[in-house]
Design a protein around this motif. Sequence first.
Motif, short mmCIF file in Angstrom:
data_model
loop_
_atom_site.label_atom_id
_atom_site.label_comp_id
_atom_site.label_asym_id
_atom_site.label_seq_id
_atom_site.Cartn_x
_atom_site.Cartn_y
_atom_site.Cartn_z
N ILE A 182 0.85 -1.19 0.00
CA ILE A 182 0.00 0.00 0.00
C ILE A 182 0.88 1.23 0.00
O ILE A 182 1.77 1.38 0.84
N GLU A 183 0.65 2.09 -0.96
CA GLU A 183 1.40 3.34 -1.06
C GLU A 183 0.81 4.35 -0.09
O GLU A 183 -0.30 4.17 0.42
N GLU A 184 1.54 5.40 0.13
CA GLU A 184 1.02 6.47 0.97
C GLU A 184 -0.20 7.09 0.30
O GLU A 184 -0.26 7.19 -0.92
N HIS A 185 -1.14 7.48 1.11
CA HIS A 185 -2.38 8.05 0.59
C HIS A 185 -2.76 9.25 1.43
O HIS A 185 -2.34 9.39 2.57
N ASP A 186 -3.57 10.11 0.84
CA ASP A 186 -3.98 11.34 1.53
C ASP A 186 -5.28 11.15 2.30
O ASP A 186 -5.53 11.88 3.26
N ALA A 187 -6.11 10.21 1.89
CA ALA A 187 -7.38 9.98 2.56
C ALA A 187 -7.76 8.51 2.42
O ALA A 187 -7.33 7.83 1.49
N THR A 213 -1.83 15.50 -7.07
CA THR A 213 -1.31 14.18 -6.68
C THR A 213 -2.08 13.58 -5.52
O THR A 213 -1.58 12.69 -4.85
N PHE A 214 -3.29 14.04 -5.28
CA PHE A 214 -4.11 13.53 -4.18
C PHE A 214 -4.43 12.05 -4.43
O PHE A 214 -4.89 11.68 -5.50
N LYS A 215 -4.16 11.21 -3.43
CA LYS A 215 -4.38 9.77 -3.56
C LYS A 215 -5.41 9.31 -2.54
O LYS A 215 -5.33 9.67 -1.36
N LEU A 216 -6.36 8.52 -2.98
CA LEU A 216 -7.43 8.01 -2.13
C LEU A 216 -7.30 6.49 -2.04
O LEU A 216 -7.14 5.81 -3.05
N SER A 265 -6.77 3.77 -5.05
CA SER A 265 -6.32 2.40 -4.81
C SER A 265 -7.40 1.65 -4.06
O SER A 265 -8.06 2.22 -3.19
N LEU A 266 -7.57 0.38 -4.38
CA LEU A 266 -8.54 -0.47 -3.71
C LEU A 266 -7.77 -1.44 -2.83
O LEU A 266 -6.94 -2.21 -3.33
N ALA A 267 -8.03 -1.42 -1.53
CA ALA A 267 -7.33 -2.30 -0.59
C ALA A 267 -7.95 -3.69 -0.64
O ALA A 267 -9.17 -3.85 -0.60
N THR A 268 -7.11 -4.70 -0.74
CA THR A 268 -7.53 -6.09 -0.70
C THR A 268 -6.66 -6.83 0.29
O THR A 268 -5.69 -6.29 0.82
N GLY A 325 -12.95 14.90 -8.56
CA GLY A 325 -11.66 15.32 -9.12
C GLY A 325 -10.48 14.47 -8.72
O GLY A 325 -9.34 14.84 -8.97
N ILE A 326 -10.72 13.32 -8.14
CA ILE A 326 -9.63 12.44 -7.73
C ILE A 326 -9.33 11.47 -8.86
O ILE A 326 -10.21 10.77 -9.36
N LEU A 327 -8.06 11.44 -9.26
CA LEU A 327 -7.65 10.58 -10.37
C LEU A 327 -6.87 9.36 -9.91
O LEU A 327 -6.77 8.38 -10.64
#
Length: 143
Positions: free
Chosen positions: A57-62, A100-103, A132-135, A127-129
């Motif tokens: 899992i990469e770093e994410h903002d939210a 670069t906002f990551k969800l 990532s989906l956690a599994t 507006g989030i591009l």
Amino acid sequence: MMLLPKPAARANQLDDNMIPLINIVFLMLIFFMIAGQLTASELITIQPPTSQQQSPIEEHDAVLLVSATAVLALDDALVEANALADSLQRKIADSKDPQTFKLLVKTDANVMATELTDLLKQVRAAGILKVSLATQSLTDRHD
């Protein structure tokens, strides 16, 4: 022969027996603070879907949590489905770099694909591009 007076009994003798006990309690407290590992519990209990391919899992903002009953939580705060896009836009505005906002989406395995698709449409509308989906791996599953 000279008679010596009897030594007076110490009044604080009971307190002296407590000092080693207090030392042991503090040592145990320090041990558990160092050895213990605290993890934050999530607001919604979910059972993520399984996947055969795993990437870290990469770093994410939210973090967006989606329960099997369609309850949503965004960063430990419950969110109504119709207010999700607004909440995400506020998170983007508060971030350092909106481009670069990551969800990270943590969804329950029992969420229907159509519901997840509708949810991802709202995320894109906000507006989030980068999403990532956690599994979880098949060996980590806790049924």
